[in-house]
Design an enzyme around this catalytic site. Structure first.
Site, PDB file in Angstrom:
ATOM      1  N   ASP A  16    -125.331  -9.049   1.214  1.00 14.14           N
ATOM      2  CA  ASP A  16    -126.712  -8.600   1.045  1.00 14.14           C
ATOM      3  C   ASP A  16    -126.971  -8.444  -0.448  1.00 14.14           C
ATOM      4  OD1 ASP A  16    -126.699  -8.206   3.870  1.00 14.14           O
ATOM      5  OD2 ASP A  16    -125.919  -6.175   3.581  1.00 14.14           O
TER       6      ASP A  16
ATOM      7  N   ASP B 278    -126.770 -13.161   3.811  1.00 10.83           N
ATOM      8  CA  ASP B 278    -127.032 -12.228   4.906  1.00 10.83           C
ATOM      9  C   ASP B 278    -128.403 -11.589   4.717  1.00 10.83           C
ATOM     10  OD1 ASP B 278    -126.588 -10.882   7.249  1.00 10.83           O
ATOM     11  OD2 ASP B 278    -125.190  -9.430   6.430  1.00 10.83           O
TER      12      ASP B 278
ATOM     13  N   ASP C 183    -130.598  -4.223   3.182  1.00  8.34           N
ATOM     14  CA  ASP C 183    -130.208  -3.624   4.458  1.00  8.34           C
ATOM     15  C   ASP C 183    -130.044  -2.120   4.278  1.00  8.34           C
ATOM     16  OD1 ASP C 183    -130.265  -6.083   5.617  1.00  8.34           O
ATOM     17  OD2 ASP C 183    -128.168  -6.093   6.265  1.00  8.34           O
TER      18      ASP C 183
ATOM     19  N   ARG D  55    -136.904 -10.852  10.603  1.00  7.42           N
ATOM     20  CA  ARG D  55    -136.644  -9.505  10.100  1.00  7.42           C
ATOM     21  C   ARG D  55    -137.526  -9.151   8.905  1.00  7.42           C
ATOM     22  NH1 ARG D  55    -129.989  -9.128  10.573  1.00  7.42           N
ATOM     23  NH2 ARG D  55    -129.878  -9.844  12.736  1.00  7.42           N
TER      24      ARG D  55
END
Length: 487
Positions: free
Chosen positions: A197, A219, A223, A316
């Site tokens: 991330d 990724d 997050d 997302r």
């Protein structure tokens, strides 16, 4: 240029807010009068707005104690010094583990000396030739408070994940994070191996990401894990379009097809090199807020997204478990993604095209935004299990949905609204988990003027003449406190 009436109303709203303990009403968009112009006023960029505005403090008092860094070793030295409050980066940094090891060796140091703030990432690259040469690193901002990292010119930080943990009042401004992606041969495009991330947050209270440019990442973009509270991402650009780094990867695969069977199979199907460069540039995953199913510690997640331009994000935007998210003044433009999906009708390419994903009682509010060619704008459930505990709530207000056959403007509560979720799970009544209402002041403009706003106030990392990146207008930040609702 912004219209005079917009700026006048904007100013009056904040003047009014200074005299009240209640948030500014957000249901009526500001509609400026035409043909009235003023010079661009960058003072609106001094406030974080959003949840982080409840925590973030002014940095102007550190103007004379800025630590300026020119290279990777100086950056790590600055992080090692817990008394440093502001770090200004003046040159692009390659923070891959091999690059950093070599830089440290040249000055007689080793990675072990910096274990508190840096380590080689546990997942090293498999397919990208640049990353295999530089390695991948992890920056650790742990047990820190009142730290700011920024640049005056939008410099790049490459080849590293940044972990922020047990930290508060952190500001990251005007940076371009880049080159943390590689082709996923391992899980054939599902991106399951490398936990890379750009930013991963845990046990934090008050983090402001501002004027960040994001390129592709393996990724997640940002997050949030347990107890990640009062986070804002503002005035940023997520630019998932073809670039040289993606091109280098595909060229490498093309020259080594025999050792990359997944890629070779796609080429054998007849998919061209150029089409694969386009497809590979799309970002698979965006923001995973609450990183595990049925996880604990996600209830107090609070994050705001505002003034974002996002291009070709598959999924997302964001995905939320259990917390509260507020989005406003953002454009999610998946036009190229949509067109490429129509062109490349291959079962071996993993195409997803969805926006808001609210699950496990999470609460998402989207206001005055534009979604273009997003096939599934809203999803309110995360698993095949129909249990209502995996369902979240959402509300969309005064936003535009551009589709192939029509353009719709409205709210999710409108009769016959197109702002509805996909799937059979019933909609839950919208409510915030942690507050009775949005706990900070902000003002809205009509989406008609949103593109013009981004022309006058460009998103992402850049140089802004005569702009003080350290100044934070905390007087606006403390207008509204909201009422916390105990869980």
């Amino acid at each position: 240029m912004k219209k005079f009436w917009m700026m006048l109303v904007f100013s009056l709203l904040f003047t009014l807010a200074a005299c009240t303990d209640k948030p500014i009403p957000t249901t009526d968009p500001i509609t400026p009068l035409p043909n009235e112009e003023l010079p661009v006023d960058n003072s609106r960029l001094h406030n974080p707005f959003g949840f982080s505005s409840l925590i973030i403090t002014d940095r102007s008092t550190y103007q004379n104690t800025i630590t300026v860094v020119q290279n990777e070793v100086e950056f790590l030295d600055a992080l090692m010094d817990s008394t440093v409050k502001v770090i200004r980066i003046e040159q692009d940094l390659s923070l891959g583990s091999k690059t950093v090891s070599e830089a440290l060796a040249q000055v007689g140091k080793s990675l072990s000396t910096y274990s508190n703030v840096y380590r080689a990432h546990s997942r090293q690259p498999l397919t990208h030739p640049t990353l295999m040469e530089t390695g991948v690193g992890q920056i650790k901002i742990i047990d820190r408070s009142d730290l700011m990292i920024y640049s005056e010119t939008g410099i790049k930080i490459k080849h590293a994940n940044i972990q922020i943990e047990r930290a508060s009042n952190i500001v990251i401004r005007n940076l371009h994070v880049s080159e943390l992606w590689e082709w996923d041969e391992y899980s054939e495009g599902q991106y399951k191996r490398n936990d890379w991330d750009y930013f991963s947050l845990k046990d934090v209270n008050g983090v402001w990401f501002d004027h960040i440019t994001f390129d592709q990442v393996y990724d997640g973009v940002i997050d949030l894990r347990e107890h990640a509270q009062n986070v804002t991402l503002s005035w940023s650009k997520l630019n998932f379009t073809p670039n040289d780094f993606v091109g280098t990867q595909i060229d490498y695969l093309e020259n080594n097809r025999s050792t990359h069977p997944y890629y070779d199979g796609l080429r054998t199907e007849g998919i061209s090199v150029e089409d694969l460069k386009v497809f590979a540039s799309f970002q698979k995953k965006g923001f995973n807020l609450g990183n595990t199913t049925d996880g604990t510690g996600f209830e107090d997640i609070t994050m705001t997204f505002h003034h974002l331009e996002v291009y070709n994000l598959m999924d997302r935007m964001p995905r939320l478990r259990k917390g509260d998210v507020h989005l406003y003044h953002m454009i999610l433009d998946n036009t190229l993604l949509y067109q490429t999906r129509l062109k490349l009708n291959s079962p071996n390419l993993s195409f997803v095209n969805q926006g808001l994903v609210s699950t496990e009682g999470g609460s998402i509010l989207l206001e005055n935004s534009i979604y273009k060619f997003v096939t599934t704008p809203i999803k309110n459930h995360q698993d095949d299990d129909p249990d209502v505990k995996y369902t979240g709530s959402y509300q969309v207000i005064n936003s535009e949905l551009v589709q192939a056959n029509r353009t719709y403007f409205g709210s999710s509560t409108d009769r016959n609204s197109l702002w509805i979720h996909a799937g059979a799970n019933a909609a839950l009544p919208y409510h915030m988990r942690n507050y009775d209402s949005i706990p900070y002041a902000y003002a809205l403009e009509d989406v008609f003027y949103l593109t013009e706003t981004f022309e006058d106030y460009p998103t992402g990392a850049q140089t802004i003449e005569d702009f003080d990146w350290l100044y934070v207008d905390v007087t606006r930040s403390t207008i509204a406190t909201g009422k916390y609702v105990k869980q």
